[in-house]
Design a protein around this motif. Structure first.
Motif, PDB file in Angstrom:
ATOM      1  N   GLU A 152       0.817  -1.220   0.000  1.00 15.80           N
ATOM      2  CA  GLU A 152       0.000   0.000   0.000  1.00 15.80           C
ATOM      3  C   GLU A 152       0.850   1.270   0.000  1.00 15.80           C
ATOM      4  O   GLU A 152       0.541   2.233  -0.698  1.00 15.80           O
ATOM      5  CB  GLU A 152      -0.925  -0.009   1.230  1.00 15.80           C
ATOM      6  N   LEU A 153       1.917   1.292   0.805  1.00 16.85           N
ATOM      7  CA  LEU A 153       2.664   2.533   1.034  1.00 16.85           C
ATOM      8  C   LEU A 153       4.029   2.596   0.348  1.00 16.85           C
ATOM      9  O   LEU A 153       4.624   3.671   0.275  1.00 16.85           O
ATOM     10  CB  LEU A 153       2.884   2.741   2.544  1.00 16.85           C
ATOM     11  N   GLY A 154       4.537   1.461  -0.108  1.00 14.10           N
ATOM     12  CA  GLY A 154       5.916   1.446  -0.596  1.00 14.10           C
ATOM     13  C   GLY A 154       6.855   1.217   0.580  1.00 14.10           C
ATOM     14  O   GLY A 154       6.414   0.833   1.662  1.00 14.10           O
ATOM     15  N   ASP A 155       8.136   1.486   0.394  1.00 15.07           N
ATOM     16  CA  ASP A 155       9.073   1.165   1.475  1.00 15.07           C
ATOM     17  C   ASP A 155       9.404   2.343   2.386  1.00 15.07           C
ATOM     18  O   ASP A 155      10.117   2.190   3.369  1.00 15.07           O
ATOM     19  CB  ASP A 155      10.352   0.523   0.926  1.00 15.07           C
ATOM     20  N   THR A 156       8.887   3.541   2.072  1.00 14.49           N
ATOM     21  CA  THR A 156       9.067   4.692   2.966  1.00 14.49           C
ATOM     22  C   THR A 156       7.798   5.539   2.993  1.00 14.49           C
ATOM     23  O   THR A 156       7.033   5.568   2.025  1.00 14.49           O
ATOM     24  CB  THR A 156      10.243   5.614   2.536  1.00 14.49           C
ATOM     25  N   VAL A 157       7.596   6.205   4.114  1.00 14.79           N
ATOM     26  CA  VAL A 157       6.532   7.205   4.238  1.00 14.79           C
ATOM     27  C   VAL A 157       7.163   8.475   4.788  1.00 14.79           C
ATOM     28  O   VAL A 157       8.200   8.423   5.443  1.00 14.79           O
ATOM     29  CB  VAL A 157       5.363   6.754   5.154  1.00 14.79           C
ATOM     30  N   ARG A 158       6.525   9.584   4.517  1.00 15.69           N
ATOM     31  CA  ARG A 158       7.053  10.873   4.971  1.00 15.69           C
ATOM     32  C   ARG A 158       6.089  11.527   5.947  1.00 15.69           C
ATOM     33  O   ARG A 158       4.919  11.734   5.638  1.00 15.69           O
ATOM     34  CB  ARG A 158       7.299  11.791   3.789  1.00 15.69           C
ATOM     35  N   TYR A 159       6.635  11.870   7.100  1.00 18.98           N
ATOM     36  CA  TYR A 159       5.924  12.716   8.055  1.00 18.98           C
ATOM     37  C   TYR A 159       6.262  14.153   7.676  1.00 18.98           C
ATOM     38  O   TYR A 159       7.431  14.473   7.431  1.00 18.98           O
ATOM     39  CB  TYR A 159       6.398  12.425   9.489  1.00 18.98           C
ATOM     40  N   GLU A 160       5.233  15.005   7.609  1.00 19.38           N
ATOM     41  CA  GLU A 160       5.458  16.421   7.290  1.00 19.38           C
ATOM     42  C   GLU A 160       4.630  17.298   8.211  1.00 19.38           C
ATOM     43  O   GLU A 160       3.485  16.972   8.536  1.00 19.38           O
ATOM     44  CB  GLU A 160       5.047  16.742   5.850  1.00 19.38           C
ATOM     45  N   TYR A 161       5.238  18.390   8.594  1.00 19.72           N
ATOM     46  CA  TYR A 161       4.544  19.408   9.375  1.00 19.72           C
ATOM     47  C   TYR A 161       5.030  20.746   8.834  1.00 19.72           C
ATOM     48  O   TYR A 161       6.235  20.960   8.681  1.00 19.72           O
ATOM     49  CB  TYR A 161       4.890  19.285  10.860  1.00 19.72           C
ATOM     50  N   LYS A 162       4.084  21.630   8.524  1.00 18.55           N
ATOM     51  CA  LYS A 162       4.456  22.930   7.951  1.00 18.55           C
ATOM     52  C   LYS A 162       3.693  24.028   8.665  1.00 18.55           C
ATOM     53  O   LYS A 162       2.503  23.883   8.945  1.00 18.55           O
ATOM     54  CB  LYS A 162       4.138  22.939   6.452  1.00 18.55           C
ATOM     55  N   ILE A 163       4.409  25.091   8.945  1.00 16.43           N
ATOM     56  CA  ILE A 163       3.764  26.252   9.546  1.00 16.43           C
ATOM     57  C   ILE A 163       4.309  27.501   8.867  1.00 16.43           C
ATOM     58  O   ILE A 163       5.482  27.554   8.491  1.00 16.43           O
ATOM     59  CB  ILE A 163       3.982  26.288  11.080  1.00 16.43           C
ATOM     60  N   GLU A 164       3.428  28.482   8.676  1.00 18.14           N
ATOM     61  CA  GLU A 164       3.880  29.711   8.025  1.00 18.14           C
ATOM     62  C   GLU A 164       3.282  30.933   8.687  1.00 18.14           C
ATOM     63  O   GLU A 164       2.213  30.873   9.301  1.00 18.14           O
ATOM     64  CB  GLU A 164       3.591  29.698   6.525  1.00 18.14           C
ATOM     65  N   ARG A 165       4.007  32.008   8.544  1.00 17.20           N
ATOM     66  CA  ARG A 165       3.565  33.322   9.002  1.00 17.20           C
ATOM     67  C   ARG A 165       3.699  34.260   7.812  1.00 17.20           C
ATOM     68  O   ARG A 165       4.754  34.334   7.185  1.00 17.20           O
ATOM     69  CB  ARG A 165       4.429  33.834  10.164  1.00 17.20           C
ATOM     70  N   ASN A 166       2.620  34.981   7.531  1.00 17.84           N
ATOM     71  CA  ASN A 166       2.567  35.820   6.344  1.00 17.84           C
ATOM     72  C   ASN A 166       2.896  37.270   6.671  1.00 17.84           C
ATOM     73  O   ASN A 166       2.605  37.766   7.751  1.00 17.84           O
ATOM     74  CB  ASN A 166       1.185  35.733   5.707  1.00 17.84           C
ATOM     75  N   PHE A 167       3.494  37.915   5.714  1.00 19.23           N
ATOM     76  CA  PHE A 167       3.810  39.338   5.731  1.00 19.23           C
ATOM     77  C   PHE A 167       4.671  39.727   6.938  1.00 19.23           C
ATOM     78  O   PHE A 167       4.325  40.590   7.733  1.00 19.23           O
ATOM     79  CB  PHE A 167       2.540  40.196   5.656  1.00 19.23           C
ATOM     80  N   ILE A 168       5.817  39.069   7.039  1.00 17.40           N
ATOM     81  CA  ILE A 168       6.799  39.357   8.083  1.00 17.40           C
ATOM     82  C   ILE A 168       7.844  40.300   7.493  1.00 17.40           C
ATOM     83  O   ILE A 168       8.408  40.028   6.427  1.00 17.40           O
ATOM     84  CB  ILE A 168       7.481  38.053   8.579  1.00 17.40           C
ATOM     85  N   MET A 169       8.102  41.373   8.191  1.00 22.76           N
ATOM     86  CA  MET A 169       9.049  42.362   7.690  1.00 22.76           C
ATOM     87  C   MET A 169      10.457  41.756   7.632  1.00 22.76           C
ATOM     88  O   MET A 169      10.824  40.908   8.440  1.00 22.76           O
ATOM     89  CB  MET A 169       9.044  43.623   8.560  1.00 22.76           C
ATOM     90  N   ASP A 170      11.211  42.229   6.645  1.00 16.08           N
ATOM     91  CA  ASP A 170      12.548  41.716   6.356  1.00 16.08           C
ATOM     92  C   ASP A 170      13.403  41.564   7.622  1.00 16.08           C
ATOM     93  O   ASP A 170      14.000  40.513   7.861  1.00 16.08           O
ATOM     94  CB  ASP A 170      13.221  42.678   5.364  1.00 16.08           C
ATOM     95  N   LYS A 171      13.440  42.587   8.454  1.00 20.25           N
ATOM     96  CA  LYS A 171      14.314  42.569   9.628  1.00 20.25           C
ATOM     97  C   LYS A 171      13.840  41.587  10.706  1.00 20.25           C
ATOM     98  O   LYS A 171      14.611  41.221  11.590  1.00 20.25           O
ATOM     99  CB  LYS A 171      14.474  43.972  10.198  1.00 20.25           C
TER     100      LYS A 171
END
Length: 120
Positions: free
Chosen positions: A61-80
Motif C-alpha cells: 500500500e505505502l511502498g518502502d518509505t513514508v514521509r511525516y510532514e509538518y508545515k507552519i507559516e507566518r505571512n507578511f513578516i518584515m525583512d528585519k
C-alpha cells in the motif's frame, strides 16, 4: 533550504527546512517545514509485532518509505524580523512536537496511521 538535521532517539532523522520567500520589497512569508522519511521495516512495530501478511500489505500500500510532514507559516513578516520569526517557529515545533516525533513508538504508529488513512 535545509536549516537543520536532527538525529532522533528513535533512529529517525528530522529535517527542518526554511522555505521562506519574499512577497514584497521588504516582507516575507516565513515557512518552516519539518520532515521525517521513515523506512518501513518490521522493527518499527516492536510494541505490537505484525504478522508477515499484514506487513506485506503495508508495503504494497505505502511502498518502502513514508514521509511525516509538518508545515507552519507566518505571512507578511518584515525583512528585519524574518530570521527571528523563523527561529521562533523552529523552537515552537521542537518544544511542542519534537518530543513526540522522537518517541520510539512514533515511526511504527505513524506508518500504521498512514496505512489506515490510505485504506479508507
Amino acid at each position: 533550504m535545509i536549516h537543520k538535521k536532527i538525529e532522533l532517539e528513535n533512529n529517525q532523522t528530522l529535517v527542518l527546512l526554511d522555505l521562506s520567500r519574499k512577497i514584497s520589497e521588504d516582507a516575507f512569508v516565513v515557512i518552516m517545514k519539518a520532515t521525517i522519511d521513515i523506512k518501513i521495516e518490521k522493527g518499527l512495530f516492536f510494541d505490537d509485532p505484525l504478522p508477515d501478511l499484514k506487513f506485506e500489505d503495508i508495503l504494497a500500500e505505502l511502498g518502502d518509505t513514508v514521509r511525516y510532514e509538518y508545515k507552519i507559516e507566518r505571512n507578511f513578516i518584515m525583512d528585519k524580523e524574518k530570521d527571528r520569526v523563523f527561529e521562533t517557529l523552529v523552537t515552537t515545533f521542537l518544544d511542542n512536537l519534537g518530543h513526540y516525533v522522537a518517541k520510539p513508538a512514533f515511526p511504527g504508529k505513524f506508518v500504521l496511521k498512514k496505512y489506515r488513512d490510505n485504506r479508507k
